[in-house]
Structures are given as C-alpha cells and as structure tokens.
Design an enzyme around this catalytic site. Structure first.
Site, PDB file in Angstrom:
ATOM      1  CD  GLU A 326      -3.185  -0.860   2.134  1.00 18.55           C
ATOM      2  OE1 GLU A 326      -3.651  -1.312   2.279  1.00 18.55           O
ATOM      3  OE2 GLU A 326      -2.325  -0.268   3.049  1.00 18.55           O
ATOM      4  CB  CYS A 327       0.723   4.366   0.013  1.00 18.07           C
ATOM      5  SG  CYS A 327       1.116   5.894  -0.187  1.00 18.07           S
ATOM      6  N   GLY A 328       3.658   3.389  -0.226  1.00 16.95           N
ATOM      7  CA  GLY A 328       4.922   3.376   0.274  1.00 16.95           C
ATOM      8  C   GLY A 328       5.169   2.401   0.140  1.00 16.95           C
ATOM      9  CB  THR A 426      -3.679   0.309  -3.937  1.00 15.43           C
ATOM     10  OG1 THR A 426      -3.570  -0.169  -2.555  1.00 15.43           O
ATOM     11  CG2 THR A 426      -4.332  -0.971  -4.294  1.00 15.43           C
TER      12      THR A 426
END
Length: 435
Positions: A326-328, A426
């Site tokens: 997720e993200c990072g 994501t």
C-alpha cells in the site's frame, strides 16, 4: 454505554491534537480508562493517542465505513470509563458525496454516536469575535451539540476576559483558556505530524501537555459533559482476514496501517508476523501473505536498496504466495524509487513501477476501487474503500491495472494500482470493504 466527547475545531492548525493528547494523559493519570478514536482517515494520530492513553486508538470514518462497522469499532470502548474522539480538519469538513453513512466529516461521527463536541478555538488575532465563530458552529446542525469551547493561544489575562465575555454573551460554556505557547507544537512534515515512534521524548512531551491542560482547563467539567453513545448495539465488527498468517512489515519506513485492520485480522484468528525491512529481515517463511504498509520509504530508500536479505525473501515468497503493498509499500515493490534529491534507488523489482519524489505532486482523497484482478483476500469485482495521500509521481507503470479507481465524487483517478502475478499494489490505504 460509555460516555464520550468529540474534540474538534473550526479548522486544522488550531491545536486540537495538543488538547486531545493532554486530556488523554491527564484522565489516564487520574486512573480513568480512556478509549481514544480518530475521526476520518488519518493514520498518524492514533499512534500518538495510544502513547497518551495506553490503549489502542481506532479510526471511525463515516464515508468509508458502513453503520455496523462504525458502531462495531466503537464497541472497543465497552470496558472504558470515557471516550475521547479527535476530529479531523474542521468539524463539518467532508466530501461532497456521502458514503455509506455520511460525508466523512467529524460531525457525522459525533452525530451518529451522540457525542457532544468540545470545540477548540484559536483566539489569536480576535477576542469577542471568536464567539461569532463558535455560535455559528453551535447552530449549523441542530443534531450536533456543542458542549462548550476551549480557548487556545490566549495572549494575556485581558485577552482571555474579552474572549470569555463573548462566549458568555452567546451562551457557550468555556471549559478553559490555554495561554499561547510555541514550544507545545509537535514537529510536522509533508504528510502531517512526524510519527510517534520518531519522538525520543514523546512521553515527556505528552506529560507536559497534561500538566498544561490541568492548569488551564476544568477537567471535571469536560468529563461531566460526555454523553453515552447512541445507535445500535456495538457488537464487535467481524473481519475476514486476507490470509491466516500475515507477514506485516513494521518499522520507520512501513508504519501506516490502520489499527482497526490489524486488530480485526487478529480477532478473526489471523496470525500477524511482524518483520523489519530496514533491519534487512526476511518475511517469515511460513507466512501465507506478505503485506507492506505505507510509510516513508523515500526517507530510507538507500537502506531499502541495500537490504538484500529482505528483497531476496520477498522474491522467494512471491514465487508461490501473494504479496501486497500500500502506497509506500507499493513503491517498494517497484523497480525504482527516485528520492527528493533525484537519486534513483533500486527497489524489489516485483512490479514495474517507478516513482519519483523529485517531481512532487500531492495526491489526496478518498478512493473507491473495483478490482479487475484479484488481490490478497479479495476477488475480481470486489469493491473497496480507502484513502490516498502522497507526493510521489509515477514515471513508469508497465503492469496491468489492479482496479478501476474513483474519488469520493466518482471521478476516475489515474492511480489504479497494478499487479504482476500474485504481487499487487495500490496507492490507497484500505479502510474497509464496500458496504
């Protein structure tokens, strides 16, 4: 039901986090079991709440969470003496389109739970005029009750008398007045507060906040203003974990995972196996899933690039079992990450994603995703609700999209996530499956 209050403000930057942390610690020191919550999608504040209260803090989000989930999470307060929920942004600030229960505003949560609001008012640059602002908030929605105000950043005894007289004139109770103190502000970076784990003196800071609140706020009156939660019975919310044994990255580079998600996985019987990529640890070999949360990988990109055991463990796991970021965590699964200085660092290479912080652009907001490929714990067609907040720019994304993603108003966003085999990622942080 446990009595509660929402600690909110007319806008961001008024000092409500300082007030929240001071109240949590002061009541905790008095022997009360205080259950903290955070309204909205902020994933940094709950760690501060836990440090102040000794209890895990959970997000309550009226855009992303259906009514049973919202009230089920509030059930964490069943064994507490008092609930304190911290608002986000201004009390009535939310998105234009309502979600499962509302538009995501703190007022939605206060209304749904029946919690009165303590409004933290920054009175710097005004005196009696602050009462007009407070009165507007008190009358804006008759279903949201303003219990009173805490005046913040008061310049002098005369300034306090004038501000109090204005509140008295409109019939609003003043719980206390906090003198202006520049040393109480927590340091910030581009995603908000610096993480709780990065403060070596955090406990001393919070103790100072508690002393400050004790000196200037009527704590007994604040507690007396709390009201019991309303609504359906708060049965614990039941989660379906994405796997039985989840290797969860947890360190300074990967720390942004919603507490209610991990608690929900555990309560459903999943085993959480923490590991640290920054310490060059491999995910547990027996794990059924590797989950890389968001965080600040750009601040540690050099160390991640040099973490050979971690990267080898990821590659080995991905040969037969799923990996999700997720993200990072998504960025760390890609081919490369370019830091703010323009230096490119090799990442895990399990996805083709290349991101850059040298070309900064803010991406912020709720996300509603419909999966076009499976990801851990969810099948094609599943709909998910989450939140995105980062400044990285996609330079390359050669892999197919993971989902069709829109914002809270239904407008398509370019950050669709992507997948390659059983590896998925994501840019949004998952808050809940769709209602």
């Amino acid at each position: 039901m446990t009595p509660g209050l929402m600690i909110a403000a007319p806008s961001s930057g008024t000092g409500k986090t300082t007030v929240m942390l001071g109240l949590l610690r002061a009541f905790h020191e008095d022997g009360l079991r205080v259950q903290p919550f955070k309204s909205g999608p902020d994933y940094i504040d709950p760690a501060f709440h836990r440090a102040a209260s000794g209890r895990p803090s959970f997000n309550l989000d009226s855009w992303a969470m259906a009514v049973p989930m919202l009230h089920g999470l509030a059930g964490a307060a069943q064994d507490a003496d008092l609930v304190l929920a911290e608002g986000s942004m201004g009390l009535f600030d939310g998105v234009a389109a309502s979600g499962a229960t509302g538009n995501g505003a703190s007022a939605d949560v206060a209304r749904r739970m029946g919690w009165p609001v303590v409004l933290v008012i920054d009175v710097s640059g005004q005196a009696q005029s602050a009462a007009a602002t407070a009165l507007g908030f008190a009358r804006y929605d008759p279903d949201v009750r303003i219990a009173g105000v805490i005046l913040n950043r008061v310049a002098s005894p005369r300034h306090e008398r004038l501000a109090r007289s204005g509140m008295a004139a409109v019939g609003l109770h003043v719980f206390g007045a906090l003198p202006r103190r520049t040393d109480l502000k927590l340091p910030e970076r581009h995603l908000g507060l610096v993480q709780a784990s990065e403060h070596p003196d955090l406990d001393a800071r919070i103790a100072d906040y508690a002393t400050f609140l004790r000196t200037h706020v009527d704590l007994a009156a604040v507690r007396a203003a709390a009201r019991a939660s309303q609504g359906p019975a708060s049965a614990p919310h039941r989660f379906t974990p994405p796997a039985q044994r989840i290797a969860l990255a947890q360190d300074a580079a990967f720390s942004f995972v919603y507490p209610h998600m991990v608690a929900g996985w555990r309560s459903a019987g999943a085993e959480i196996l923490p590991f640290s990529p920054l310490a060059d640890e491999r995910p547990a070999a027996e794990a059924d899933l590797v989950w890389l949360p968001g965080g600040y990988p750009e601040l540690h990109a050099g160390r991640l690039a040099a973490a050979e055991r971690f990267r080898a463990g990821l590659v080995e796991h991905a040969r037969s079992k799923p990996v999700h970021g997720e993200c990072g965590g998504y960025m760390a699964l890609g081919q490369g990450l370019i830091d703010a200085d323009g230096t490119r660092h090799a990442m895990a290479g399990l996805l083709g994603l290349v991101t850059s912080y040298a070309q900064r652009r803010m991406h912020l907001g709720y996300r509603h995703a419909t999966l076009v490929a499976p990801m851990a714990g969810a099948t094609v067609g599943a709909t998910l609700r989450g939140h995105e907040f980062h400044y990285s720019t996609i330079l390359e994304q050669p892999d197919p999209p993971l989902a069709q993603v829109v914002d809270a108003e239904g407008t398509a966003v370019a950050e669709t996530g992507s997948y390659r085999g059983s590896v998925t990622g994501t840019f949004f942080h998952l808050i809940a499956p769709d209602a």
